[in-house]
Design a protein around this motif. Structure first.
Motif, mmCIF file in Angstrom:
data_model
loop_
_atom_site.group_PDB
_atom_site.id
_atom_site.type_symbol
_atom_site.label_atom_id
_atom_site.label_comp_id
_atom_site.label_asym_id
_atom_site.label_seq_id
_atom_site.Cartn_x
_atom_site.Cartn_y
_atom_site.Cartn_z
ATOM 1 N N GLY A 137 -11.846 -14.666 4.344
ATOM 2 C CA GLY A 137 -13.260 -14.384 4.238
ATOM 3 C C GLY A 137 -13.745 -13.205 5.052
ATOM 4 N N LEU A 138 -12.844 -12.585 5.840
ATOM 5 C CA LEU A 138 -13.220 -11.447 6.683
ATOM 6 C C LEU A 138 -12.709 -10.146 6.064
ATOM 7 N N PRO A 139 -13.320 -9.001 6.401
ATOM 8 C CA PRO A 139 -12.814 -7.718 5.889
ATOM 9 C C PRO A 139 -11.359 -7.456 6.286
ATOM 10 N N SER A 140 -10.937 -8.032 7.413
ATOM 11 C CA SER A 140 -9.562 -7.825 7.893
ATOM 12 C C SER A 140 -8.527 -8.602 7.094
ATOM 13 N N SER A 141 -8.952 -9.435 6.145
ATOM 14 C CA SER A 141 -8.004 -10.251 5.367
ATOM 15 C C SER A 141 -7.049 -9.385 4.538
ATOM 16 N N THR A 142 -7.443 -8.127 4.276
ATOM 17 C CA THR A 142 -6.571 -7.238 3.488
ATOM 18 C C THR A 142 -5.289 -6.866 4.232
ATOM 19 N N GLY A 143 -5.230 -7.145 5.526
ATOM 20 C CA GLY A 143 -4.043 -6.790 6.306
ATOM 21 C C GLY A 143 -2.966 -7.852 6.323
ATOM 22 N N TRP A 144 -2.988 -8.768 5.364
ATOM 23 C CA TRP A 144 -2.020 -9.880 5.357
ATOM 24 C C TRP A 144 -0.563 -9.412 5.254
ATOM 25 N N GLY A 145 -0.327 -8.192 4.780
ATOM 26 C CA GLY A 145 1.049 -7.693 4.670
ATOM 27 C C GLY A 145 1.622 -7.186 5.981
ATOM 28 N N ILE A 146 0.770 -7.014 7.000
ATOM 29 C CA ILE A 146 1.221 -6.422 8.270
ATOM 30 C C ILE A 146 2.318 -7.236 8.958
ATOM 31 N N PRO A 147 2.186 -8.570 9.093
ATOM 32 C CA PRO A 147 3.219 -9.319 9.827
ATOM 33 C C PRO A 147 4.432 -9.726 8.982
ATOM 34 N N ALA A 411 -0.316 -1.311 8.256
ATOM 35 C CA ALA A 411 -1.629 -1.298 8.908
ATOM 36 C C ALA A 411 -2.392 -0.024 8.551
ATOM 37 N N GLY A 412 -1.676 1.105 8.515
ATOM 38 C CA GLY A 412 -2.303 2.362 8.140
ATOM 39 C C GLY A 412 -2.807 2.370 6.709
ATOM 40 N N LEU A 413 -2.153 1.581 5.838
ATOM 41 C CA LEU A 413 -2.607 1.461 4.451
ATOM 42 C C LEU A 413 -3.758 0.474 4.322
ATOM 43 N N SER A 414 -3.823 -0.483 5.237
ATOM 44 C CA SER A 414 -4.805 -1.568 5.134
ATOM 45 C C SER A 414 -6.182 -1.176 5.637
ATOM 46 N N PHE A 415 -6.199 -0.367 6.720
ATOM 47 C CA PHE A 415 -7.475 -0.127 7.388
ATOM 48 C C PHE A 415 -7.701 1.363 7.628
ATOM 49 N N PRO A 416 -8.970 1.798 7.617
ATOM 50 C CA PRO A 416 -9.286 3.176 7.981
ATOM 51 C C PRO A 416 -9.166 3.365 9.489
ATOM 52 N N ALA A 417 -9.109 4.613 9.926
ATOM 53 C CA ALA A 417 -9.039 4.891 11.358
ATOM 54 C C ALA A 417 -10.283 4.339 12.044
ATOM 55 N N GLY A 418 -10.100 3.868 13.272
ATOM 56 C CA GLY A 418 -11.232 3.316 14.014
ATOM 57 C C GLY A 418 -10.842 2.053 14.754
ATOM 58 N N GLU A 419 -11.818 1.263 15.125
ATOM 59 C CA GLU A 419 -11.588 0.083 15.945
ATOM 60 C C GLU A 419 -10.663 -0.921 15.274
ATOM 61 N N ILE A 420 -10.866 -1.159 14.000
ATOM 62 C CA ILE A 420 -10.064 -2.171 13.298
ATOM 63 C C ILE A 420 -8.590 -1.776 13.242
ATOM 64 N N LEU A 421 -8.311 -0.472 13.085
ATOM 65 C CA LEU A 421 -6.925 -0.010 13.077
ATOM 66 C C LEU A 421 -6.326 -0.102 14.478
ATOM 67 N N ASN A 422 -7.121 0.199 15.509
ATOM 68 C CA ASN A 422 -6.645 0.064 16.886
ATOM 69 C C ASN A 422 -6.305 -1.383 17.209
ATOM 70 N N TYR A 423 -7.128 -2.316 16.729
ATOM 71 C CA TYR A 423 -6.838 -3.737 16.946
ATOM 72 C C TYR A 423 -5.493 -4.114 16.310
ATOM 73 N N SER A 424 -5.257 -3.626 15.098
ATOM 74 C CA SER A 424 -3.999 -3.958 14.410
ATOM 75 C C SER A 424 -2.796 -3.367 15.158
ATOM 76 N N LYS A 425 -2.932 -2.126 15.656
ATOM 77 C CA LYS A 425 -1.839 -1.512 16.422
ATOM 78 C C LYS A 425 -1.566 -2.295 17.699
ATOM 79 N N LEU A 426 -2.642 -2.715 18.377
ATOM 80 C CA LEU A 426 -2.492 -3.504 19.599
ATOM 81 C C LEU A 426 -1.771 -4.817 19.306
ATOM 82 N N GLY A 427 -2.130 -5.468 18.207
ATOM 83 C CA GLY A 427 -1.473 -6.712 17.827
ATOM 84 C C GLY A 427 -0.003 -6.514 17.506
ATOM 85 N N ILE A 428 0.312 -5.430 16.795
ATOM 86 C CA ILE A 428 1.702 -5.142 16.410
ATOM 87 C C ILE A 428 2.569 -4.879 17.637
#
Length: 452
Positions: A137-147, A411-428
């Motif tokens: 239900g969140l905009p970040s749900s598109t990143g399900w392929g990251i892990p 992650a680079g395909l899932s999200f545009p540059a900015g806070e949301i991409l930084n969060y994904s990089k930090l998680g990875i």
């Protein structure tokens, strides 16, 4: 191969120099050795992005570069050219590895393939489901392929530290399921991370693939021919809207896996040319420069080596060092930089995006890989390799949580540059670090107990 033949021609006293060369070559062929450079470039990216020159890091990789042919042109940032252009070479070598494993490796028979394939399927589905459940239900749900993916270089580099404490079979198992992981990630990118399709470019791509199929059928072995067609395929897939790196996998599938000579012909020819060396009792010395007959024999042996080696093996052997020591480190340098001053860490680590990635890789990967392996073995569909225990499978599955390269890519395909991409990089980065430490510690403790 050529070294083995030359060793027969040289006196025994010369073998030591050749033996010094071989370990150096083998070192550079190991996936494990590239992980050290990958760690270095990742640290460099983080230091650069958090230094007084942090602005230059972002500005440099966002520099726009345009390539045009008449009215046809593409303009992308340097980071995008790396991610879509340079990484196509990475995916090409992944495709070569997959094809080799399917033909003669751990995926060559159904019985051998079922364990790593089953492990990979579980290791992709469970992390993706954990991530999606946390981010539904969140905009970040598109990143399900990251892990979903495993970084084979980091994973093998980590397990290499334990040396002979770990049986060879677990390295083979880890490599095999990581390769299947990569294949799964490619399908995910092609099917779910494509914005739209331009059909006339897609038709051009299909035509090029048809020509590649004909070339493979008629055993065209000129690698330059495949390189040119691969370049055209890359441009057409880029124009079609599909991710251009898919071209690398596609071209790899059409590279011939048969040499011009079979082994019997090679042995016959090299045996004949070795007979051309008629030397006095004191040896031939440096006869190649003076004796045309010897020179002709050496050149004929070299040609025979070229003919017996398959284009697939030749390309994999020649490209692997470039991919391991140039392409992937440059990708990490361009993509791993996080400016921590722009990220509120307490908020970042409590964000569903970061939590989904960390739990997906650290918990989902070992759970999915181990559980799937257990089901396949207990059902009789597969069997554990010789000398492998369930502790080894669990430890290797923990190392499977080192997602890094492919996770950063998705992650680079899932999200545009900015806070949301930084969060994904930090998680990875956090999840990969935890997975590496926990997996290594687990394997070390159990190998220590069993092998004092």
């Amino acid at each position: 191969m050529i070294i083995a033949v030359i060793k027969k021609l040289l006196p025994r006293r010369r073998e030591i120099s050749l033996n010094l060369i071989l370990p150096f070559q083998q070192f550079f062929k190991k996936e494990a050795s590239s992980s050290l450079l990958l760690i270095g470039t990742t640290l460099l990216a983080l230091i650069w992005a958090n230094s007084p020159y942090a602005e230059t890091y972002h500005r440099f990789w966002e520099t726009e570069i345009a390539i045009s042919f008449g009215h046809l042109g593409f303009a992308k940032t340097m980071r995008e050219w790396i991610n879509e252009g340079l990484m196509s070479i990475f995916f090409f070598t992944v495709g070569l590895e997959i094809k080799r494993e399917i033909l003669v490796g751990e995926l060559a028979s159904v019985k051998k393939a079922l364990l790593p394939v089953g492990a990979a399927i579980g290791g992709m589905l469970v992390p993706a489901l954990i991530y999606f459940f946390i981010n539904r239900g969140l905009p970040s749900s598109t990143g399900w392929g990251i892990p979903m993916a495993t970084d084979i270089a980091f994973a093998l580099g980590a397990i290499y530290i334990l040396g002979r404490r770990i049986p060879t079979g677990i390295r083979v198992f880890l490599s095999a399921f990581a390769i299947v992981d990569d294949l799964g990630a490619v399908f995910v990118i092609a099917l779910f991370y494509t914005s739209g399709v331009v059909f006339h470019y897609l038709l051009i791509s299909l035509l090029i693939m048809f020509i590649l199929g004909l070339a493979n059928f008629f055993q065209v072995r000129k690698t330059f021919f495949y390189a040119v067609l691969g370049l055209f395929l890359w441009f057409s897939i880029l124009g079609s809207g599909l991710h251009a790196t898919v071209a690398g996998i596609i071209v790899a599938m059409f590279i011939p896996a048969r040499g011009k000579y079979d082994t019997d012909r090679f042995l016959e020819d090299t045996g004949y040319f070795l007979g051309e060396f008629q030397c006095p009792p004191e040896g031939c010395g440096r006869s190649i420069l003076l004796n045309q007959r010897h020179l002709n024999a050496v050149q004929s042996i070299e040609l025979a080596c070229h003919h017996v080696e398959t284009p697939l093996q030749r390309l994999e052997h020649s490209l692997h060092p470039w991919v391991a020591f140039v392409v992937v480190p440059v990708f990490a340098l361009a993509n791993a930089g996080i400016t921590f001053g722009e990220v509120e860490l307490s908020r970042a680590f409590s964000d569903p995006l970061t939590l989904g990635i960390i739990l997906g890789l650290v918990v989902g990967k070992p759970l999915g890989i181990s559980l799937s392996s257990f089901i396949f073995v207990k059902s009789g569909l597969a069997s554990l390799p010789k000398s492998i225990r369930w502790e080894h499978i669990l430890g290797a599955s923990m190392l499977g949580g080192i997602g890094f390269t492919m996770s950063l890519f998705i992650a680079g395909l899932s999200f545009p540059a900015g806070e949301i991409l930084n969060y994904s990089k930090l998680g990875i980065i956090t999840a990969s670090l935890i997975s590496g430490i926990v997996g290594l510690s687990f394997l070390y403790l159990f190998s220590f107990k069993k092998n004092p």
